[in-house]
Design a protein around this motif. Sequence first.
Motif, PDB file in Angstrom:
ATOM      1  N   ALA A   1       0.831  -1.205   0.000  1.00  0.00           N
ATOM      2  CA  ALA A   1       0.000   0.000   0.000  1.00  0.00           C
ATOM      3  C   ALA A   1       0.863   1.252   0.000  1.00  0.00           C
ATOM      4  N   LEU A   2       1.945   1.239   0.744  1.00  0.00           N
ATOM      5  CA  LEU A   2       2.853   2.379   0.795  1.00  0.00           C
ATOM      6  C   LEU A   2       3.492   2.636  -0.566  1.00  0.00           C
ATOM      7  N   VAL A   3       3.900   1.557  -1.246  1.00  0.00           N
ATOM      8  CA  VAL A   3       4.486   1.702  -2.586  1.00  0.00           C
ATOM      9  C   VAL A   3       3.468   2.304  -3.543  1.00  0.00           C
ATOM     10  N   LEU A   4       2.222   1.838  -3.501  1.00  0.00           N
ATOM     11  CA  LEU A   4       1.179   2.384  -4.367  1.00  0.00           C
ATOM     12  C   LEU A   4       0.935   3.866  -4.076  1.00  0.00           C
ATOM     13  N   LEU A   5       0.861   4.218  -2.827  1.00  0.00           N
ATOM     14  CA  LEU A   5       0.634   5.615  -2.463  1.00  0.00           C
ATOM     15  C   LEU A   5       1.784   6.505  -2.902  1.00  0.00           C
ATOM     16  N   MET A   6       3.001   6.005  -2.797  1.00  0.00           N
ATOM     17  CA  MET A   6       4.161   6.806  -3.173  1.00  0.00           C
ATOM     18  C   MET A   6       4.268   6.954  -4.690  1.00  0.00           C
ATOM     19  N   SER A   7       3.806   5.975  -5.465  1.00  0.00           N
ATOM     20  CA  SER A   7       3.908   6.064  -6.921  1.00  0.00           C
ATOM     21  C   SER A   7       2.778   6.885  -7.516  1.00  0.00           C
ATOM     22  N   ALA A   8       1.630   6.963  -6.877  1.00  0.00           N
ATOM     23  CA  ALA A   8       0.487   7.713  -7.409  1.00  0.00           C
ATOM     24  C   ALA A   8       0.787   9.201  -7.575  1.00  0.00           C
ATOM     25  N   PRO A   9       1.389   9.879  -6.596  1.00  0.00           N
ATOM     26  CA  PRO A   9       1.662  11.301  -6.786  1.00  0.00           C
ATOM     27  C   PRO A   9       2.611  11.585  -7.949  1.00  0.00           C
ATOM     28  N   LEU A  10       3.484  10.643  -8.288  1.00  0.00           N
ATOM     29  CA  LEU A  10       4.390  10.865  -9.409  1.00  0.00           C
ATOM     30  C   LEU A  10       3.628  10.967 -10.721  1.00  0.00           C
ATOM     31  N   SER A  11       2.631  10.104 -10.928  1.00  0.00           N
ATOM     32  CA  SER A  11       1.873  10.176 -12.172  1.00  0.00           C
ATOM     33  C   SER A  11       1.042  11.453 -12.201  1.00  0.00           C
ATOM     34  N   ILE A  12       0.519  11.877 -11.078  1.00  0.00           N
ATOM     35  CA  ILE A  12      -0.229  13.128 -11.022  1.00  0.00           C
ATOM     36  C   ILE A  12       0.695  14.301 -11.307  1.00  0.00           C
ATOM     37  N   ALA A  13       1.887  14.281 -10.763  1.00  0.00           N
ATOM     38  CA  ALA A  13       2.848  15.360 -10.998  1.00  0.00           C
ATOM     39  C   ALA A  13       3.220  15.442 -12.470  1.00  0.00           C
ATOM     40  N   GLU A  14       3.361  14.299 -13.124  1.00  0.00           N
ATOM     41  CA  GLU A  14       3.677  14.313 -14.552  1.00  0.00           C
ATOM     42  C   GLU A  14       2.540  14.939 -15.355  1.00  0.00           C
ATOM     43  N   ASP A  15       1.292  14.613 -15.012  1.00  0.00           N
ATOM     44  CA  ASP A  15       0.144  15.182 -15.717  1.00  0.00           C
ATOM     45  C   ASP A  15       0.078  16.698 -15.540  1.00  0.00           C
ATOM     46  N   ILE A  16       0.329  17.183 -14.361  1.00  0.00           N
ATOM     47  CA  ILE A  16       0.231  18.622 -14.102  1.00  0.00           C
ATOM     48  C   ILE A  16       1.321  19.384 -14.844  1.00  0.00           C
ATOM     49  N   ASP A  17       2.431  18.737 -15.128  1.00  0.00           N
ATOM     50  CA  ASP A  17       3.500  19.383 -15.881  1.00  0.00           C
ATOM     51  C   ASP A  17       3.081  19.708 -17.315  1.00  0.00           C
ATOM     52  N   GLN A  18       2.025  19.063 -17.808  1.00  0.00           N
ATOM     53  CA  GLN A  18       1.542  19.319 -19.159  1.00  0.00           C
ATOM     54  C   GLN A  18       0.720  20.602 -19.242  1.00  0.00           C
ATOM     55  N   LEU A  19       0.244  21.097 -18.117  1.00  0.00           N
ATOM     56  CA  LEU A  19      -0.540  22.324 -18.087  1.00  0.00           C
ATOM     57  C   LEU A  19       0.390  23.512 -18.282  1.00  0.00           C
ATOM     58  N   PRO A  20       0.132  24.354 -19.287  1.00  0.00           N
ATOM     59  CA  PRO A  20       1.037  25.493 -19.510  1.00  0.00           C
ATOM     60  C   PRO A  20       0.984  26.480 -18.342  1.00  0.00           C
ATOM     61  N   VAL A  21       2.111  27.043 -17.991  1.00  0.00           N
ATOM     62  CA  VAL A  21       2.157  28.005 -16.887  1.00  0.00           C
ATOM     63  C   VAL A  21       1.386  29.272 -17.241  1.00  0.00           C
ATOM     64  N   THR A  22       1.103  29.481 -18.504  1.00  0.00           N
ATOM     65  CA  THR A  22       0.338  30.657 -18.923  1.00  0.00           C
ATOM     66  C   THR A  22      -1.159  30.482 -18.705  1.00  0.00           C
ATOM     67  N   ALA A  23      -1.612  29.287 -18.313  1.00  0.00           N
ATOM     68  CA  ALA A  23      -3.026  29.064 -17.993  1.00  0.00           C
ATOM     69  C   ALA A  23      -3.291  29.658 -16.614  1.00  0.00           C
ATOM     70  N   THR A  24      -3.902  30.839 -16.588  1.00  0.00           N
ATOM     71  CA  THR A  24      -4.111  31.522 -15.312  1.00  0.00           C
ATOM     72  C   THR A  24      -5.393  31.091 -14.608  1.00  0.00           C
ATOM     73  N   PHE A  25      -6.399  30.692 -15.385  1.00  0.00           N
ATOM     74  CA  PHE A  25      -7.667  30.231 -14.793  1.00  0.00           C
ATOM     75  C   PHE A  25      -8.207  29.088 -15.627  1.00  0.00           C
ATOM     76  N   VAL A  26      -8.659  28.034 -14.954  1.00  0.00           N
ATOM     77  CA  VAL A  26      -9.285  26.895 -15.612  1.00  0.00           C
ATOM     78  C   VAL A  26     -10.491  26.506 -14.772  1.00  0.00           C
ATOM     79  N   VAL A  27     -11.670  26.508 -15.406  1.00  0.00           N
ATOM     80  CA  VAL A  27     -12.898  26.145 -14.708  1.00  0.00           C
ATOM     81  C   VAL A  27     -13.606  25.057 -15.505  1.00  0.00           C
ATOM     82  N   SER A  28     -13.959  23.969 -14.843  1.00  0.00           N
ATOM     83  CA  SER A  28     -14.753  22.908 -15.461  1.00  0.00           C
ATOM     84  C   SER A  28     -16.159  22.998 -14.923  1.00  0.00           C
TER      85      SER A  28
END
Length: 158
Positions: free
Chosen positions: A9-36
């Motif tokens: 469980a600890l290994v799974l929890l530690m690996s999950a934030p890495l995939s989330i961090a990779e996804d957030i890196d795709q968001l351009p820093v120029t995106a000042t507001f995003v609303v869904s």
Amino acid sequence: MRRVLSAAALVLLMSAPLSIAEDIDQLPVTATFVVSGGFWQAGPEGLPLAGVGTTATGSGYYKLVAIRQPDRTARVFLQMVSAGEAGPKLVESVELEEFTAIRPYVTGIQPESMTGVAGTPGFFATVYLKTDPQSERVEEWTVLIDDLGDIRVERASN
């Protein structure tokens, strides 16, 4: 056995934030507001896509995105995102020319409600902006999409 499960469980929890961090890196820093918000659902004939001449199928939700430009103004985009079993997928992205024409300094975007998905298809959000960065006065503009997918962008009439 308990330690093995805890370690797994600890290994799974530690690996999950890495995939989330990779996804957030795709968001351009120029995106000042995003609303869904809101949702769309295509009928048997599909849902017409703005200015493209094709239709969307299935269902999904909308996103409103402000992208900051080098001169500090913003371009505002409306996106349709499908919500299929394979995860979210961009269906269409259009620049809202009403905002482009006034070269706004976007100071915020707020959805109609923070209570979750509405009971009927559509989308509503308020865009807060200035046309002069030195001005104290903030204008409110609304972005409204009805159940047929028709988009209306106009200055708010409070």
